[in-house]
Structures are given as structure tokens and as C-alpha cells.
Design a protein around this motif. Structure first.
Motif, PDB file in Angstrom:
ATOM      1  N   THR A 171      21.566   2.884   5.477  1.00 34.25           N
ATOM      2  CA  THR A 171      20.615   2.502   6.521  1.00 34.25           C
ATOM      3  C   THR A 171      19.419   1.796   5.891  1.00 34.25           C
ATOM      4  O   THR A 171      18.737   2.371   5.038  1.00 34.25           O
ATOM      5  N   ILE A 172      19.175   0.558   6.282  1.00 31.80           N
ATOM      6  CA  ILE A 172      18.010  -0.187   5.793  1.00 31.80           C
ATOM      7  C   ILE A 172      17.147  -0.549   7.002  1.00 31.80           C
ATOM      8  O   ILE A 172      17.618  -1.205   7.923  1.00 31.80           O
ATOM      9  N   LYS A 173      15.896  -0.120   6.995  1.00 29.70           N
ATOM     10  CA  LYS A 173      15.009  -0.379   8.119  1.00 29.70           C
ATOM     11  C   LYS A 173      13.732  -1.088   7.648  1.00 29.70           C
ATOM     12  O   LYS A 173      13.242  -0.850   6.539  1.00 29.70           O
ATOM     13  N   THR A 174      13.215  -1.950   8.522  1.00 27.20           N
ATOM     14  CA  THR A 174      11.918  -2.567   8.272  1.00 27.20           C
ATOM     15  C   THR A 174      10.861  -1.767   9.020  1.00 27.20           C
ATOM     16  O   THR A 174      10.938  -1.611  10.234  1.00 27.20           O
ATOM     17  N   PRO A 189      15.397   1.902   2.360  1.00 22.14           N
ATOM     18  CA  PRO A 189      16.603   2.645   2.718  1.00 22.14           C
ATOM     19  C   PRO A 189      16.319   4.112   3.036  1.00 22.14           C
ATOM     20  O   PRO A 189      17.177   4.820   3.558  1.00 22.14           O
ATOM     21  N   LEU A 190      15.084   4.582   2.714  1.00 26.56           N
ATOM     22  CA  LEU A 190      14.764   5.994   2.945  1.00 26.56           C
ATOM     23  C   LEU A 190      13.261   6.200   2.907  1.00 26.56           C
ATOM     24  O   LEU A 190      12.578   5.703   2.008  1.00 26.56           O
ATOM     25  N   LEU A 191      12.745   6.940   3.895  1.00 28.13           N
ATOM     26  CA  LEU A 191      11.337   7.322   3.924  1.00 28.13           C
ATOM     27  C   LEU A 191      11.258   8.835   4.113  1.00 28.13           C
ATOM     28  O   LEU A 191      11.839   9.384   5.048  1.00 28.13           O
ATOM     29  N   ILE A 227      23.922  -1.936  -0.966  1.00 28.97           N
ATOM     30  CA  ILE A 227      24.405  -0.963  -1.933  1.00 28.97           C
ATOM     31  C   ILE A 227      23.342  -0.653  -2.978  1.00 28.97           C
ATOM     32  O   ILE A 227      23.146   0.499  -3.366  1.00 28.97           O
ATOM     33  N   SER A 228      22.612  -1.684  -3.411  1.00 25.62           N
ATOM     34  CA  SER A 228      21.542  -1.461  -4.384  1.00 25.62           C
ATOM     35  C   SER A 228      20.460  -0.552  -3.800  1.00 25.62           C
ATOM     36  O   SER A 228      19.879   0.279  -4.504  1.00 25.62           O
ATOM     37  N   GLY A 229      20.177  -0.713  -2.499  1.00 28.56           N
ATOM     38  CA  GLY A 229      19.216   0.174  -1.850  1.00 28.56           C
ATOM     39  C   GLY A 229      19.681   1.611  -1.875  1.00 28.56           C
ATOM     40  O   GLY A 229      18.907   2.537  -2.142  1.00 28.56           O
ATOM     41  N   ALA A 230      20.982   1.829  -1.611  1.00 31.67           N
ATOM     42  CA  ALA A 230      21.541   3.179  -1.652  1.00 31.67           C
ATOM     43  C   ALA A 230      21.490   3.748  -3.066  1.00 31.67           C
ATOM     44  O   ALA A 230      21.245   4.944  -3.259  1.00 31.67           O
TER      45      ALA A 230
END
Length: 304
Positions: A171-174, A189-191, A227-230
Motif C-alpha cells: 500500500t502506497i499512499k500520498t 508505504p507505512l505511517l 516493492i522497494s517501498g515494502a
């Protein structure tokens, strides 16, 4: 003195129910009147916790992080809040880790009966309380979307199985968040907004105090692709586990109030349970309730 012990008969592989006579006997060694209550539903747990504040000198209970959250939803409705005692009986039990408790019933009871009472801080997110985390992003929803059958069979490894599947579709969110009067816009990807040493069973912030007076907020850095974000999320948890600095993979912030705004659809998780959607306002509430904890942990939290 009077106390109540509230439990879910299905939690902890029914170990609490199997040992309920022993639990009652131990509690009667300190309390003249002990009531054992088998909860019927999530709302029943909340309502019983609220009603118990006006009747009992202490409220004891068992369950996972979600059950702890429900107890707090009830207790925070009242001005009079008796001290709480907790037997961890869930799959991961991050809150149990925070207070130095144990899934072993005898050890948990020792803390409930002979532990030290300290004040515990909570957060308030869009009108709902959370004890240790308000979070959104990759791997977050696995805590409440993983089936109870899988959790009963595989324990915390059920989360890892679900996490592997989400790794390939993170999950990638702005988001935009307001910190110290500045609006920051970032893809993440995570907060994590936490008041905890542990999240998802990983000690991401070993030095955290449950009564520090502020949130620790981690915005995981995004990379060039999903994938890099994960991978950064995984690196974040591993660095926390190893006690390494988190700044290479996350923006690390402390604050007492926090707003998150986004044009994306966002699902929030509160203490491992499904929470509010989209934009949130979070506020830190110090000394919200009192809790019996391991005396060694109490000494650590008392140090400035």
C-alpha cells in the motif's frame, strides 16, 4: 475490596477458561469479593468495563490487544477509573510486551496482585481511543483481516503468511501531515503513530515509555517502486529489532497532536483493530488510566 475479572472464553486457545477456577482463587487471596464475567461480544466488553468503574476497586481482564482497546473504550467513558490488571491472551500482545507481562497465567497474576500501579497514556483518533498504535499502510490490515482460524492454528505466523502476500502488492499512499505548523506532503508505504515499544511483535522503539507525554511518529520513506517501498518497511522493523537507528528508512517525529490529510482512500488500524477512514486528527492524553505492571518495568518508566 471488590474486583471483576472479564474474559473472552475463546481467546488464548481457551487457556483462560480452562484455568478460571485458579484465577478466581488467586484473586480471592487479595479481594474479598471477586466476580468472574464471561463476555458475550465486543460491545458487551466495552459496556461491562464502563459499568464496572462505578462498582469495583479493580478491573482485571484477559485477551489480545483488541480486547485491551475495548476495555479502554469503556473505562474512558467514566471519570472514576479503577486500576486495571491484564493477562495477555492474544496472538501477538504488543501491550503485554510494553508492561512486561506474560502469557503465563501465574506470572501475569503475580503482576496483577503484587505489581506496581502506574499511569498510562493513550491517544484519541477521531473520537476513538487507542492504547499503543494508530497506523496505516503496508502490512497494517493483516492484524484484523487475517482469519481467526489461521491465527488459532499458526499463531503470529499467520500474520507473516498474510504479510508475504501483501509484500508483492504494498500500500502506497500520498499524505499530508501538519507538524509544528508546517504542512508536509509525502508518499509513504507505512505511517505509525505509536505509544509503544513494540508493534506487530517487533521492538521498533525499545526506549519508548508508555507515559512519556508524546507520540512517536514514523513515516516510512518510499522508494522508486512499490516493492522497494515494502522493502523499506521490512528494513524498518529489522532495524528496530536490532536496535539500529531508524532514520535511514523513516522520518522520525515526536508530537502531542497530529493531523493526517489525503486525497487517497486510507484505512486506519487502532491497536490491531479496524479504525477510522481517511483524514484523522490525533491527540495525546496523558495519565488516562492506571495499570498494574511489572515492578521492573515501572522503575524504567519512572526514570527521566
Amino acid at each position: 475490596m471488590k474486583c471483576i475479572f472479564i474474559y473472552n472464553p475463546k481467546s488464548g486457545k481457551q487457556q483462560i477458561k480452562k484455568n478460571i477456577d485458579y484465577i478466581e482463587k488467586r484473586l480471592k487471596s487479595k479481594f474479598k469479593e471477586v466476580r468472574i464475567y464471561e463476555t458475550k461480544s465486543q460491545q458487551d466488553l466495552i459496556d461491562t468495563a464502563a459499568a464496572s468503574c462505578d462498582i469495583y476497586d479493580a478491573i482485571f481482564f484477559s485477551g489480545g490487544d483488541g480486547a485491551f482497546n475495548n476495555i479502554i473504550q469503556g473505562v474512558m467513558q467514566k471519570e472514576n477509573r479503577p486500576p486495571l490488571g491484564y493477562i495477555p491472551a492474544g496472538t501477538v500482545c504488543d501491550i503485554g510486551r510494553n508492561i512486561g507481562s506474560s502469557k503465563k497465567i501465574k506470572k501475569a497474576l503475580d503482576i496483577m496482585l503484587d505489581g506496581q500501579i502506574i499511569p498510562y497514556d493513550v491517544g484519541l483518533s477521531n473520537g476513538k481511543y487507542f492504547v499503543y498504535t494508530c497506523s496505516t499502510g503496508t502490512f497494517v490490515s493483516t492484524s484484523y483481516q487475517t482469519s481467526s482460524k489461521l491465527k488459532a492454528k499458526f499463531g503470529k505466523f499467520a500474520y507473516y503468511i498474510a504479510g508475504i502476500l501483501e509484500f508483492f502488492k504494498p500500500t502506497i499512499k500520498t499524505i499530508e501531515f501538519n507538524h509544528n505548523g508546517k504542512i508536509v506532503k509525502i508518499k509513504t508505504p507505512l505511517l505509525l503513530i505509536i505509544n509503544s515499544r513494540s508493534v506487530g511483535g517487533f521492538p521498533v522503539n525499545k526506549r519508548a515509555k508508555i507515559n512519556s507525554g508524546k507520540f512517536h511518529i514514523y513515516v516510512i520513506k518510499n522508494s522508486n517502486n512499490r516493492i522497494s517501498g515494502a522493502i523499506n518497511v521490512i528494513r524498518f522493523y529489522l532495524r528496530g529489532f536490532l536496535g539500529l537507528k531508524l532514520t535511514p528508512v523513516a522520518h522520525c517525529i515526536t508530537d502531542t497532536e497530529f493531523k493526517v490529510v489525503s486525497n487517497d482512500d486510507i484505512l486506519w488500524c487502532l491497536d490491531g483493530e479496524e479504525g477510522p477512514k481517511n483524514n484523522i486528527e490525533v491527540k495525546y492524553i496523558p495519565n488516562a488510566f492506571k495499570l498494574y505492571i511489572n515492578p521492573k518495568m515501572a522503575e524504567r518508566f519512572a526514570k527521566k
